[in-house]
Design a protein around this motif. Structure first.
Motif, PDB file in Angstrom:
ATOM      1  N   ARG A 128      -7.923   4.228 -13.124  1.00 30.05           N
ATOM      2  CA  ARG A 128      -7.297   5.351 -12.727  1.00 30.05           C
ATOM      3  C   ARG A 128      -8.246   6.429 -11.552  1.00 30.05           C
ATOM      4  N   ILE A 129      -7.448   5.883 -10.239  1.00 27.37           N
ATOM      5  CA  ILE A 129      -8.686   6.737  -8.563  1.00 27.37           C
ATOM      6  C   ILE A 129      -7.541   7.486  -8.353  1.00 27.37           C
ATOM      7  N   VAL A 130      -8.411   8.609  -7.838  1.00 25.21           N
ATOM      8  CA  VAL A 130      -7.518   9.938  -7.386  1.00 25.21           C
ATOM      9  C   VAL A 130      -8.266   9.960  -5.413  1.00 25.21           C
ATOM     10  N   ALA A 131      -6.926   9.322  -5.031  1.00 22.47           N
ATOM     11  CA  ALA A 131      -7.376   9.175  -3.947  1.00 22.47           C
ATOM     12  C   ALA A 131      -7.353  10.488  -2.929  1.00 22.47           C
ATOM     13  N   ARG A 132      -6.977  11.197  -3.125  1.00 26.25           N
ATOM     14  CA  ARG A 132      -7.191  13.044  -2.835  1.00 26.25           C
ATOM     15  C   ARG A 132      -6.105  13.409  -4.244  1.00 26.25           C
ATOM     16  N   PRO A 133      -6.101  15.140  -3.748  1.00 25.31           N
ATOM     17  CA  PRO A 133      -5.520  15.599  -4.534  1.00 25.31           C
ATOM     18  C   PRO A 133      -4.029  15.577  -4.383  1.00 25.31           C
ATOM     19  N   GLY A 134      -3.614  15.698  -5.569  1.00 24.69           N
ATOM     20  CA  GLY A 134      -2.026  15.023  -6.163  1.00 24.69           C
ATOM     21  C   GLY A 134      -1.719  13.474  -5.324  1.00 24.69           C
ATOM     22  N   GLU A 135      -2.477  13.104  -5.685  1.00 23.77           N
ATOM     23  CA  GLU A 135      -1.909  11.177  -4.962  1.00 23.77           C
ATOM     24  C   GLU A 135      -3.733  10.348  -5.901  1.00 23.77           C
ATOM     25  N   VAL A 136      -2.768   9.689  -7.513  1.00 21.78           N
ATOM     26  CA  VAL A 136      -3.592   9.198  -8.669  1.00 21.78           C
ATOM     27  C   VAL A 136      -2.924   7.605  -8.765  1.00 21.78           C
ATOM     28  N   PHE A 137      -3.366   6.833  -8.903  1.00 24.69           N
ATOM     29  CA  PHE A 137      -3.663   5.356  -9.393  1.00 24.69           C
ATOM     30  C   PHE A 137      -3.860   5.128 -10.516  1.00 24.69           C
ATOM     31  N   GLU A 138      -2.668   4.783 -11.665  1.00 22.41           N
ATOM     32  CA  GLU A 138      -3.434   4.970 -12.993  1.00 22.41           C
ATOM     33  C   GLU A 138      -3.211   3.835 -13.346  1.00 22.41           C
ATOM     34  N   PRO A 139      -3.631   2.596 -13.548  1.00 24.59           N
ATOM     35  CA  PRO A 139      -4.964   2.209 -12.596  1.00 24.59           C
ATOM     36  C   PRO A 139      -4.536   1.641 -11.028  1.00 24.59           C
ATOM     37  N   GLY A 140      -5.784   1.558 -10.659  1.00 27.61           N
ATOM     38  CA  GLY A 140      -5.255   1.544  -8.789  1.00 27.61           C
ATOM     39  C   GLY A 140      -6.491   0.701  -8.435  1.00 27.61           C
ATOM     40  N   VAL A 141      -6.238   0.214  -7.447  1.00 24.43           N
ATOM     41  CA  VAL A 141      -7.377  -0.582  -6.872  1.00 24.43           C
ATOM     42  C   VAL A 141      -7.449   0.141  -5.501  1.00 24.43           C
ATOM     43  N   LEU A 142      -8.841  -0.211  -5.030  1.00 27.41           N
ATOM     44  CA  LEU A 142      -9.461   0.320  -4.207  1.00 27.41           C
ATOM     45  C   LEU A 142      -9.741  -0.487  -2.663  1.00 27.41           C
ATOM     46  N   VAL A 143      -9.183  -1.015  -1.756  1.00 26.60           N
ATOM     47  CA  VAL A 143      -9.223  -1.700  -1.177  1.00 26.60           C
ATOM     48  C   VAL A 143     -10.167  -0.875   0.106  1.00 26.60           C
ATOM     49  N   VAL A 144     -11.367  -2.023  -0.065  1.00 27.81           N
ATOM     50  CA  VAL A 144     -12.422  -1.683   1.217  1.00 27.81           C
ATOM     51  C   VAL A 144     -12.890  -2.746   1.986  1.00 27.81           C
ATOM     52  N   ARG A 145     -12.894  -2.242   3.081  1.00 24.27           N
ATOM     53  CA  ARG A 145     -13.042  -3.543   4.279  1.00 24.27           C
ATOM     54  C   ARG A 145     -14.387  -2.795   5.254  1.00 24.27           C
TER      55      ARG A 145
END
Lengths: 417, 480, 434
Positions: B49-66
């Motif tokens: 689960r990724i809570v990007a910000r309040p109200g924006e949730v990805f379940e399951p999710g992927v966070l891409v960092v560069r």
């Protein structure tokens, strides 16, 4: 202020002189007969008589006549006109320190051998004011400087010699469970562990002394136990001839009092403060038949709820149906006992309960209800005339009679309160 | 998948394990190397689960960092960009790193700093308006390293927050272990000016005097500007006023003086950029208080008691130019919250501690945060104690606030996006959106739902803290 | 956590946009609300069905008090309530002016730092409690309040004071005037020598004041006031009365002598042993402040009960009043004490009047001694202290006569605004009323 009451000082010396020489002259005054007529007689125990008459003779209440009629004039009785006035029994205060001076000797942690008897100062100014407040009987006890400060005396507020004023000695043992006797010095008694030990240890000692003497009295042939003036008065205490009045307040402390003194030591117990949240123990206290003389604090401010709570009323709600009030004089002046009761009523206590609380309930708590606490034939003629409801601050005492003698008459002398 | 079990999915991960083993056996004391390297690294973190910000949730999710920044946050179903190194965090719950609006944390106090910052009383109305916290940050101090274990990625910092004007706070981030000597920990200098108001004659006199001075200066500037504009509107391209030349005034027109509202930086006729008539003088540093009233610098104001609010707003209402406020305050009874809510126009946000308090007028516990939120005033929360332990306890406290009536979204926002906004770093910290710093936390469970453990903390894409929940061993720059 | 995955959907997007627009409109609309709370409109309140004690005449049975805005509009028997008025039914209870406490301590102020005005705290608990017990105006003096066990402290020379209204929750309207009264402490026991010094100080102050006035008239630089003369100059400037505590006849006589020579408005506090000079006080129009009762903790076994004039504390107020001296009653203790001793502090101010009645005062006069007389001494008698047309609408609705020991304030109005309601406040609503 500069003392100017020279005549009064003269009275003191005279009384002391007479007493010390054992002259009975002061006591030999013949008792007068009085008829208190046309007043509203509030007997406390036997109803209210709108136009009753009270006959006094030999220092006692001879008779109460419920509806005497406006023209009733018994022969041989001096008339005290009570028209438009209320006729009440004198009030009883079970927590008083103004019977005399010197109330706290604090060298030893417990002092069961001390007695506030010989240091009574009859007719002192504070007692004179008390008479003008309608208070006729007080339990004069030592202070709460130590856990067990001595034995107190039940006494009248009027009378010229100690023998004349004493109703009963010992009146009661005074125990301070906590909240003053905490020693600062580092010896035993700094906190409740030590203080409870001091109390229990002294009582145990007294109990053993009592048992030894009881055994001897059952069997006079057995060896006579030694007499110990320090423990002598414990005998009447453990025989339940008189109670222990306890300076105790707050939930935990009051709980300790009833567990140790009532349950463990099986004494007659009167709670003589019971303030703060002690009232939350109403059911436990009521179940044990322990009586409460509430005060001097008549309210508690509940910080969590932001509410004023009447402490006497709280006891009553918890089941303690006979609740009295006290002054702890001179913390509150003795003459303001009626004001303390007024405050208890203000904060919720039923007025009738409050009236019993300053009369018959107190008398019963210390076992002198046969003598004081109501206007009934056979009891001491301790009678007070008020201009109306004694709890209404605007009213005042017109006349105070103690043991059948007029101690205060505002129609003939300056007002004292 | 509750228990954190790391799936070894790549060589990098294996290397990580090796070094961890080495660290446990007293190996080289160095930062646990993470796949995220500040420059050029490209990692995709997969989590339950990724809570990007309040109200924006990805379940399951992927966070891409560069390169230490968030490139994307997406559902696990979406294909991962090619070339990204995949790190599977398993059942973890990812949240943006928290943002603390105000702290005075220091080497001395970070262990046992007592209360929270909203109740600090000031005795003297000292004036330290020119003190810049940014210049006082000593990056080599261990506290900035240890900050990494707290779950916080950015802190509004001022070493001494007392006085009439305590100074200009800076936003500071934890040290990652991959910082070069040139890297500054300061994310933003001059984030806000912190002021205090206390009751009493001295304080009133200082406040009235100084605020009036600053307000008068701003009024004068505006009048001069207006005069110059009307002159410029006439057909003579005369010289403009001095404020162009010396760069004193930027034109951020703030106040709702109705007729002049809405004007931004005007396009002045560039032809009229004649040299200023005033002789050249050395540039005085712009008065921070004046900058506040111009709307160029945020103002945080700490007020502690209901009576103090009343006394303050008396002064406030009499000013010709009024500041907009971020108010720091302890819990307040409903009647005070009501009064403040009616001043909604002047109040940008309220900074509170996550506390419930009893007020005898209400005889119930009051959730000030929920009440302010309900009245439309954004709430930012500071940790309950100004120490690292206090910081770490924040997720639990947020959960308590939720139980007491704050919505989950509001609670999370109060620790992330609202502080970010009032610190002037909206979109950069406090949320996982494209372009934001990749500072985030991995918890083993929903941190707002009850007990959870922080298993990993990342700052700018660098892992600074790793708590192996299975073995109980902790590692990372923050705890070495 | 809110479980909501992003989806794109035109209709949904439109709905979101529409909702956002409406929200924005609402926000803008809200933004039009002015920053300051609006001034309360001229509301009309009529308190009906009460025995009205006006402190300006005999009680009015079945009376009505009509307030308009912040002022009293009309007081009379069985007046009809105006149309549109908010009617408050006193249900046979009593209405009285708000009580004016001539001295109060540790109330309404959150620490003093130079003055009282900047430290006013209308949220303070002791202020709320005092209001709930009927006090609507008080002269707050900067003296410590030692609570139940401590000895009350007399105000020192130059002590700060301020007249406030107990407008709980409202800083606006709280301060009436600062300073309230001047305070001066007479020197101690060695009356002779210190009296000389006091006289000298008054003399120098008088000369200094003359110099100040001359400088003002001639518009020249006024001479600097030496700090040790400041209290005396303030007293002689006479912008407000000066309270001096003097208990003995000797002290009072000395004070009256000084006042004769250097005139100022004097209020004599606690002349407990000075009844012998009551006639002088009456003829010189010097008002007195008196307690209606003795003191707690008095284990005094030597002083006789009745003093040389045959007086006891409760009789003093009526004794002075009967000789024509203006008497304002002091509270038994100046502060609000929550430690449990009932009826012995500021909250029992209405019962001090009852004790004065016990001591021989009429009920009407006793009520005046805690309302209009203190108001006049504070120089605000034109605004508060009695229920008369044109005065501030500061009034109390009681369940019983205010001098009754069972009397509680049901409602308290200040400046026409209802500030306290017993049934809505946690303080006394749990008490079963008698």
């Amino acid at each position: 202020m500069s003392p100017t009451g020279r005549p009064l000082a003269g009275c003191f010396s005279a009384a002391v002189l007479l007493a010390s020489f054992g002259l009975a002259a002061a006591r030999a005054e013949p008792a007068r007969n009085f008829a208190i007529l046309n007043g509203k007689v509030v007997t406390v125990t036997q109803g209210v008589h709108a136009n009753g008459a009270v006959l006094v003779s030999g220092g006692k209440i001879e008779r109460v006549i419920p509806e005497a009629g406006a023209d009733y004039r018994p022969a041989g009785y001096e008339v005290i006109d009570a028209r438009g006035l209320w006729v009440l029994p004198g009030f009883v205060d079970l927590h008083s320190h103004v019977g005399g001076t010197d109330i706290n000797d604090m060298v030893y942690p417990v002092n069961p051998g001390l007695r506030v008897l010989d240091n009574i100062v009859p007719q002192n100014p504070l007692l004179q004011k008390a008479q003008a407040g309608g208070v006729t009987t007080i339990l004069f006890i030592p202070g709460s400087g130590t856990n067990m400060s001595g034995f107190g005396t039940l006494m009248k507020t009027a009378g010229s010699t100690i023998d004349e004023v004493v109703v009963r000695f010992p009146g009661a043992l005074k125990i301070a469970q906590g909240g003053n006797p905490e020693r600062r010095g580092g010896d035993l008694g700094r906190d409740r562990l030590g203080m409870n030990w001091l109390i229990r240890n002294a009582l145990e000692e007294g109990k053993r002394y009592t048992e030894a003497w009881d055994a001897y009295e059952r069997n006079p042939q057995s060896p006579r136990p030694p007499t110990n003036p320090r423990l002598e008065y414990f005998r009447g205490l453990f025989h339940r001839a008189y109670p222990v009045v306890v300076h105790t307040q707050g939930y935990q402390l009051v709980l300790a009092t009833i567990r140790i003194l009532h349950d463990e030591m099986k004494l007659r117990v009167v709670i003589d403060h019971g303030e703060f949240d002690g009232g939350e123990l109403g059911p436990e206290v009521a179940a044990r038949g322990v009586m409460v003389m509430n005060g001097p604090r008549q309210f508690r401010f509940d910080n969590e709820r932001g509410a004023f709570v009447g402490t006497a009323q709280r006891w009553y709600e918890g089941g303690v149906k006979e609740v009295g009030v006290n002054t702890d004089s001179a913390v509150v002046p003795e003459e303001e006992l009626s004001y303390q009761a007024a405050m208890a009523v203000r904060f919720g206590l039923d007025e009738e309960v409050a009236l019993r609380g300053v009369t018959i309930s107190g008398a019963r708590a210390v076992g002198i209800e046969d003598r004081v606490g109501s206007i009934e034939a056979g009891k001491d003629a301790d009678i007070v005339l008020w201009t109306g409801d004694p709890f209404d601050v605007r009213n005042h005492v017109v006349l105070t009679m103690v043991n059948g003698k007029v101690a205060y008459d505002s129609r003939r002398e300056a007002r004292r309160f | 998948m509750r228990a954190f079990s790391c799936v070894v999915a790549s060589r990098a991960a294996a290397a990580r394990w090796a070094l961890l083993a080495a660290a446990l056996t007293g190996g080289p004391a160095g930062a646990a190397p993470s796949p995220g390297d500040a420059a050029g690294s490209f990692v995709a973190y997969r989590a339950a689960r990724i809570v990007a910000r309040p109200g924006e949730v990805f379940e399951p999710g992927v966070l891409v960092v560069r390169g230490g920044l968030v490139e994307a946050v997406q559902s696990a179903a979406t294909p991962i960009p090619p070339g990204a190194e995949v790190v599977d965090l398993g059942g973890a719950v990812l949240l943006p790193a928290f943002v603390n609006p105000l702290s005075s944390i220091s080497e001395r106090t970070y262990r046992e700093g007592s209360g929270g910052v909203t109740s600090i009383a000031s005795r003297d109305p000292r004036d330290a308006r020119n003190f810049a916290a940014a210049s006082a940050v000593r990056a080599d101090e261990p506290v900035w390293r240890r900050l990494g274990r707290s779950g916080y990625g950015a802190v509004g910092w001022l070493p001494d927050s007392s006085g009439f004007i305590a100074g200009q706070a800076a936003v500071v981030r934890p040290r990652t272990g991959r910082d070069t000597p040139q890297d500054s920990l300061v994310l933003k200098e001059e984030a806000f000016l912190l002021l205090n108001f206390e009751v009493g004659k001295r304080w009133r006199e200082v406040w009235q005097g100084e605020m009036k001075k600053a307000a008068d200066a701003v009024v004068k500037e505006r009048d001069e500007k207006k005069a110059a504009e009307t002159k410029a509107a006439e057909p003579k391209p005369e010289e403009k006023k001095a404020d162009d030349a010396k760069g004193e005034a930027k034109k951020a027109d703030e106040k709702p003086a109705p007729p002049k509202d809405g004007e931004k930086k005007d396009a002045q006729p560039s032809a009229a950029r004649a040299p200023a008539p005033a002789p050249a003088r050395p540039a005085a540093p712009p008065d921070p208080l004046v900058r506040v009233l111009r709307g160029e610098l945020m103002m945080f104001l700490r007020i502690r008691t209901p009576a103090a609010f009343d006394h303050y707003f008396r002064i406030h209402d009499a000013l010709p130019v009024k500041p907009k406020l971020v108010i720091l305050t302890p819990p307040q009874p409903p009647e005070v919250i009501d009064k403040l809510a009616r001043r909604g126009q002047s109040i940008i946000a309220v900074v509170l501690e996550p506390r419930l308090d009893a007020f005898w007028e209400t005889s119930v516990l009051v959730n000030s945060a929920a009440l302010f939120s309900a009245r439309g005033i954004p709430v930012a929360l500071v940790p309950p104690a100004d120490s690292l332990d206090g910081f770490e306890g924040m997720p639990y406290r947020l959960g308590e606030m939720v139980k007491a009536g704050l919505s989950e979204g509001e609670a999370l926002a109060a620790a992330t996006v609202v502080p970010a906004k009032i610190l002037g770093l909206e979109g950069r910290v406090g949320q996982l959106v494209r372009g934001a710093t990749a500072s985030f936390n991995a918890f083993d469970a929903d941190p707002l739902a009850g007990t959870s453990r922080l298993s990993r903390a990342y700052v700018g894409g660098v892992e600074v803290y790793h708590d192996d929940l299975a073995t109980g061993s902790v590692s990372g720059e923050a705890v070495r | 956590m809110i479980l909501r995955a992003r989806r794109s959907c035109p209709i949904r997007a439109a709905a979101v946009i529409g909702f956002a627009f409406v929200t924005l409109l609402a926000a803008v609309a809200r933004a039009q609300v002015p920053i300051l709370p609006p001034r309360p409109p001229e509301r009309v309140v009529a308190v009906v069905n009460a025995t009205v004690l006006t402190a300006a005449g005999p009680p009015i049975v079945r009376g009505t008090v009509i307030c308009k805005g912040s002022k009293i509009e009309q007081v009379g028997a069985e007046l009809p309530a105006p149309a549109g008025a908010e009617v408050i039914d006193a249900r046979g209870g009593y209405v009285s002016p708000g009580l004016v406490a001539i001295e109060a301590a540790a109330m309404g102020v959150g620490g003093t730092d130079g003055n009282i005005a900047d430290s006013l705290d209308p949220y303070q608990l002791s202020l709320r409690v005092a209001l709930a017990c009927g006090i609507t105006t008080a002269n707050v003096v900067d003296v410590p309040f030692p609570g139940f066990f401590g000895e009350e402290v007399e105000a020192i020379s130059g002590a700060g004071s301020a007249v406030i209204k107990l407008t709980q929750g409202d800083l606006e309207g709280m301060l009436v005037r600062e300073p309230g009264l001047n305070y001066f402490a007479m020197p101690g026991r060695q009356v002779g020598l210190n009296l000389f010094r006091v006289r000298e100080s008054f003399r120098k102050a008088s000369e200094h004041l003359k110099a100040l006035r001359e400088a003002e008239a001639k518009k020249t630089q006024p001479p600097r006031t030496p700090p040790e003369l400041e209290p005396f100059v303030t007293i002689l400037q006479n912008e407000r009365p000066t309270v001096v505590t003097a208990g003995e006849e000797e002290e009072v006589n000395a004070l009256l002598e000084i006042q004769r020579e250097y005139p100022f408005d004097l209020i004599l506090s606690r002349p407990d042993a000075a009844f012998g000079v009551a006639r002088s006080l009456a003829s010189r129009r010097v008002p007195v402040l008196l307690k209606a009762r003795g003191a707690d903790f008095s284990f005094d076994f030597t002083t006789p009960v009745v003093d040389e004039h045959g007086l006891i504390p409760i009789r003093r107020p009526s004794a002075f009043w009967e000789l024509g001296v203006s008497v304002a009653l002091l509270p038994y203790r100046r502060g609000v004490s929550l430690d449990g001793l009932a009826g012995r502090d500021l909250t029992a101010y209405h019962l001090e009047a009852a004790f004065a009645v016990r001591g021989g005062m009429s009920e009407e006069n006793a009520l005046e001694a805690i309302t209009i007389v203190p108001a006049r001494l504070l120089r605000i008698g034109d605004r508060v202290g009695s229920l008369e047309r044109g005065k501030d609408a500061d009034l109390l609705v009681w369940n019983r006569h205010p001098l009754d020991f069972r009397a509680f304030v049901e409602k308290a109005f200040i400046n026409g605004k209802l500030y306290y309601e017993r049934e809505k406040s946690t303080l006394f609503r749990g008490i079963p009323l008698k």
